[in-house]
Motif scaffolding. Structure first.
Motif, PDB file in Angstrom:
ATOM      1  N   LYS A  35      50.284  49.298  81.712  1.00  0.00           N
ATOM      2  CA  LYS A  35      50.796  50.235  82.722  1.00  0.00           C
ATOM      3  C   LYS A  35      51.703  51.286  82.087  1.00  0.00           C
ATOM      4  O   LYS A  35      51.681  52.443  82.481  1.00  0.00           O
ATOM      5  CB  LYS A  35      51.549  49.491  83.831  1.00  0.00           C
ATOM      6  CG  LYS A  35      50.667  48.612  84.681  1.00  0.00           C
ATOM      7  CD  LYS A  35      49.647  49.428  85.435  1.00  0.00           C
ATOM      8  CE  LYS A  35      48.768  48.523  86.280  1.00  0.00           C
ATOM      9  NZ  LYS A  35      47.641  49.235  86.844  1.00  0.00           N
ATOM     10  N   ARG A  36      52.475  50.890  81.088  1.00  0.00           N
ATOM     11  CA  ARG A  36      53.323  51.867  80.398  1.00  0.00           C
ATOM     12  C   ARG A  36      52.462  52.897  79.675  1.00  0.00           C
ATOM     13  O   ARG A  36      52.759  54.094  79.676  1.00  0.00           O
ATOM     14  CB  ARG A  36      54.248  51.173  79.407  1.00  0.00           C
ATOM     15  CG  ARG A  36      55.380  50.412  80.088  1.00  0.00           C
ATOM     16  CD  ARG A  36      56.303  49.805  79.102  1.00  0.00           C
ATOM     17  NE  ARG A  36      57.134  50.862  78.507  1.00  0.00           N
ATOM     18  CZ  ARG A  36      57.981  50.646  77.528  1.00  0.00           C
ATOM     19  NH1 ARG A  36      58.110  49.450  77.014  1.00  0.00           N
ATOM     20  NH2 ARG A  36      58.694  51.636  77.044  1.00  0.00           N
ATOM     21  N   ILE A  37      51.383  52.433  79.047  1.00  0.00           N
ATOM     22  CA  ILE A  37      50.481  53.344  78.344  1.00  0.00           C
ATOM     23  C   ILE A  37      49.813  54.278  79.353  1.00  0.00           C
ATOM     24  O   ILE A  37      49.743  55.498  79.136  1.00  0.00           O
ATOM     25  CB  ILE A  37      49.436  52.554  77.531  1.00  0.00           C
ATOM     26  CG1 ILE A  37      50.112  51.845  76.373  1.00  0.00           C
ATOM     27  CG2 ILE A  37      48.322  53.466  77.040  1.00  0.00           C
ATOM     28  CD1 ILE A  37      49.234  50.826  75.666  1.00  0.00           C
ATOM     29  N   GLU A  38      49.313  53.718  80.458  1.00  0.00           N
ATOM     30  CA  GLU A  38      48.683  54.553  81.501  1.00  0.00           C
ATOM     31  C   GLU A  38      49.647  55.606  82.015  1.00  0.00           C
ATOM     32  O   GLU A  38      49.288  56.770  82.187  1.00  0.00           O
ATOM     33  CB  GLU A  38      48.230  53.679  82.676  1.00  0.00           C
ATOM     34  CG  GLU A  38      46.890  53.051  82.511  1.00  0.00           C
ATOM     35  CD  GLU A  38      46.491  52.251  83.748  1.00  0.00           C
ATOM     36  OE1 GLU A  38      46.735  52.719  84.884  1.00  0.00           O
ATOM     37  OE2 GLU A  38      45.945  51.158  83.569  1.00  0.00           O
ATOM     38  N   LEU A  44      51.789  62.766  80.329  1.00  0.00           N
ATOM     39  CA  LEU A  44      51.530  63.755  79.285  1.00  0.00           C
ATOM     40  C   LEU A  44      50.445  64.737  79.717  1.00  0.00           C
ATOM     41  O   LEU A  44      50.519  65.922  79.426  1.00  0.00           O
ATOM     42  CB  LEU A  44      51.148  63.069  77.979  1.00  0.00           C
ATOM     43  CG  LEU A  44      52.305  62.415  77.235  1.00  0.00           C
ATOM     44  CD1 LEU A  44      51.789  61.595  76.067  1.00  0.00           C
ATOM     45  CD2 LEU A  44      53.297  63.446  76.763  1.00  0.00           C
ATOM     46  N   SER A  45      49.420  64.225  80.421  1.00  0.00           N
ATOM     47  CA  SER A  45      48.377  65.112  80.937  1.00  0.00           C
ATOM     48  C   SER A  45      48.981  66.170  81.838  1.00  0.00           C
ATOM     49  O   SER A  45      48.659  67.342  81.741  1.00  0.00           O
ATOM     50  CB  SER A  45      47.333  64.326  81.732  1.00  0.00           C
ATOM     51  OG  SER A  45      46.572  63.515  80.917  1.00  0.00           O
ATOM     52  N   LYS A  46      49.855  65.725  82.718  1.00  0.00           N
ATOM     53  CA  LYS A  46      50.484  66.674  83.647  1.00  0.00           C
ATOM     54  C   LYS A  46      51.372  67.660  82.903  1.00  0.00           C
ATOM     55  O   LYS A  46      51.400  68.840  83.224  1.00  0.00           O
ATOM     56  CB  LYS A  46      51.309  65.921  84.697  1.00  0.00           C
ATOM     57  CG  LYS A  46      50.477  65.128  85.659  1.00  0.00           C
ATOM     58  CD  LYS A  46      51.360  64.305  86.568  1.00  0.00           C
ATOM     59  CE  LYS A  46      50.532  63.253  87.287  1.00  0.00           C
ATOM     60  NZ  LYS A  46      51.381  62.249  87.920  1.00  0.00           N
ATOM     61  N   ILE A  48      51.280  68.635  79.629  1.00  0.00           N
ATOM     62  CA  ILE A  48      50.592  69.535  78.706  1.00  0.00           C
ATOM     63  C   ILE A  48      49.489  70.323  79.397  1.00  0.00           C
ATOM     64  O   ILE A  48      49.378  71.536  79.236  1.00  0.00           O
ATOM     65  CB  ILE A  48      50.032  68.745  77.511  1.00  0.00           C
ATOM     66  CG1 ILE A  48      51.198  68.170  76.708  1.00  0.00           C
ATOM     67  CG2 ILE A  48      49.153  69.629  76.630  1.00  0.00           C
ATOM     68  CD1 ILE A  48      50.805  67.193  75.643  1.00  0.00           C
ATOM     69  N   LEU A  49      48.653  69.644  80.192  1.00  0.00           N
ATOM     70  CA  LEU A  49      47.504  70.306  80.804  1.00  0.00           C
ATOM     71  C   LEU A  49      47.810  70.865  82.186  1.00  0.00           C
ATOM     72  O   LEU A  49      46.991  71.571  82.764  1.00  0.00           O
ATOM     73  CB  LEU A  49      46.328  69.325  80.903  1.00  0.00           C
ATOM     74  CG  LEU A  49      45.890  68.711  79.576  1.00  0.00           C
ATOM     75  CD1 LEU A  49      44.791  67.692  79.814  1.00  0.00           C
ATOM     76  CD2 LEU A  49      45.429  69.780  78.624  1.00  0.00           C
ATOM     77  N   GLN A  50      48.946  70.513  82.747  1.00  0.00           N
ATOM     78  CA  GLN A  50      49.402  70.964  84.051  1.00  0.00           C
ATOM     79  C   GLN A  50      48.501  70.512  85.194  1.00  0.00           C
ATOM     80  O   GLN A  50      48.532  71.069  86.270  1.00  0.00           O
ATOM     81  CB  GLN A  50      49.589  72.485  84.065  1.00  0.00           C
ATOM     82  CG  GLN A  50      50.625  72.917  83.059  1.00  0.00           C
ATOM     83  CD  GLN A  50      50.831  74.409  83.039  1.00  0.00           C
ATOM     84  OE1 GLN A  50      50.223  75.149  83.804  1.00  0.00           O
ATOM     85  NE2 GLN A  50      51.686  74.865  82.170  1.00  0.00           N
ATOM     86  N   GLN A  51      47.692  69.530  84.956  1.00  0.00           N
ATOM     87  CA  GLN A  51      46.851  68.922  85.990  1.00  0.00           C
ATOM     88  C   GLN A  51      46.196  67.698  85.389  1.00  0.00           C
ATOM     89  O   GLN A  51      46.266  67.480  84.199  1.00  0.00           O
ATOM     90  CB  GLN A  51      45.813  69.916  86.514  1.00  0.00           C
ATOM     91  CG  GLN A  51      45.025  70.642  85.468  1.00  0.00           C
ATOM     92  CD  GLN A  51      43.779  69.910  85.026  1.00  0.00           C
ATOM     93  OE1 GLN A  51      43.278  69.047  85.712  1.00  0.00           O
ATOM     94  NE2 GLN A  51      43.290  70.248  83.861  1.00  0.00           N
ATOM     95  N   THR A  52      45.563  66.880  86.226  1.00  0.00           N
ATOM     96  CA  THR A  52      45.004  65.631  85.721  1.00  0.00           C
ATOM     97  C   THR A  52      43.516  65.473  85.984  1.00  0.00           C
ATOM     98  O   THR A  52      42.852  64.717  85.313  1.00  0.00           O
ATOM     99  CB  THR A  52      45.708  64.419  86.364  1.00  0.00           C
ATOM    100  OG1 THR A  52      45.525  64.490  87.784  1.00  0.00           O
ATOM    101  CG2 THR A  52      47.167  64.403  86.030  1.00  0.00           C
TER     102      THR A  52
END
Length: 165
Positions: A35-38, A44-46, A48-52
């Protein structure tokens, strides 16, 4: 005893303090780490990429297409930022350090922005010099083609012209 415990964990407690080490009876303790990894990945996706949705989940086509547009805009923006940094900071510093890059600049070679004439010229060069797989033409131009059969070559004279017209 506390000094030798685990990863050198220790503490100072009053004499009347009781400490008990209890192991969990559950067999899914690995979930704590998963869960910590998820969570780290999704955050990080949010960040860096500003969306998922284009990376993590895609519940519907219309939503994922919207997220893909956001992602493509972000990539374009990041590319422009890198280009501007290279052109206004890196190259001038390299020139001051004596690198022979005076007059050079970075521009992205984006094949999607080629004109029709440029695409035709590129394809002509490829076909004239290389064996281009049909899948490239299918993928690039959306035109279904098949490999053509090799034509037997005509006999040519020393000037490169065929003996017979």
């Amino acid at each position: 005893m506390m000094e030798n415990m685990g990863h050198k964990a220790w503490g100072v407690f009053g004499e009347d303090t009781e400490i008990s080490l209890v192991e969990t009876a559950k067999s899914d303790s690995y979930n704590v780490y998963d869960k910590r990894i998820e969570r780290a990945n999704s955050e990080l996706s949010k960040l860096i990429l500003q969306q998922t949705m284009t990376i993590d989940d895609g519940s519907s086509r219309s939503q994922s297409e919207t997220h893909l547009d956001v992602f493509e805009n972000l990539i374009t923006s990041l590319c422009e930022q890198v280009r501007d940094t290279v052109n206004t900071q890196l190259i001038p510093r390299m020139v001051r350090l004596g690198f022979p890059v005076q007059g050079y600049h970075l521009e992205w070679d984006d094949p999607e922005n080629y004109t029709a004439d440029q695409k035709i010229r590129i394809l002509e060069l490829l076909l004239a010099n290389y064996k281009v797989p049909a899948s490239y033409i299918n993928d690039t131009y959306g035109i279904p083609v098949e490999e053509k059969e090799e034509q037997p070559s005509l006999m040519h004279n020393q000037a490169g012209r065929p003996f017979f017209d």
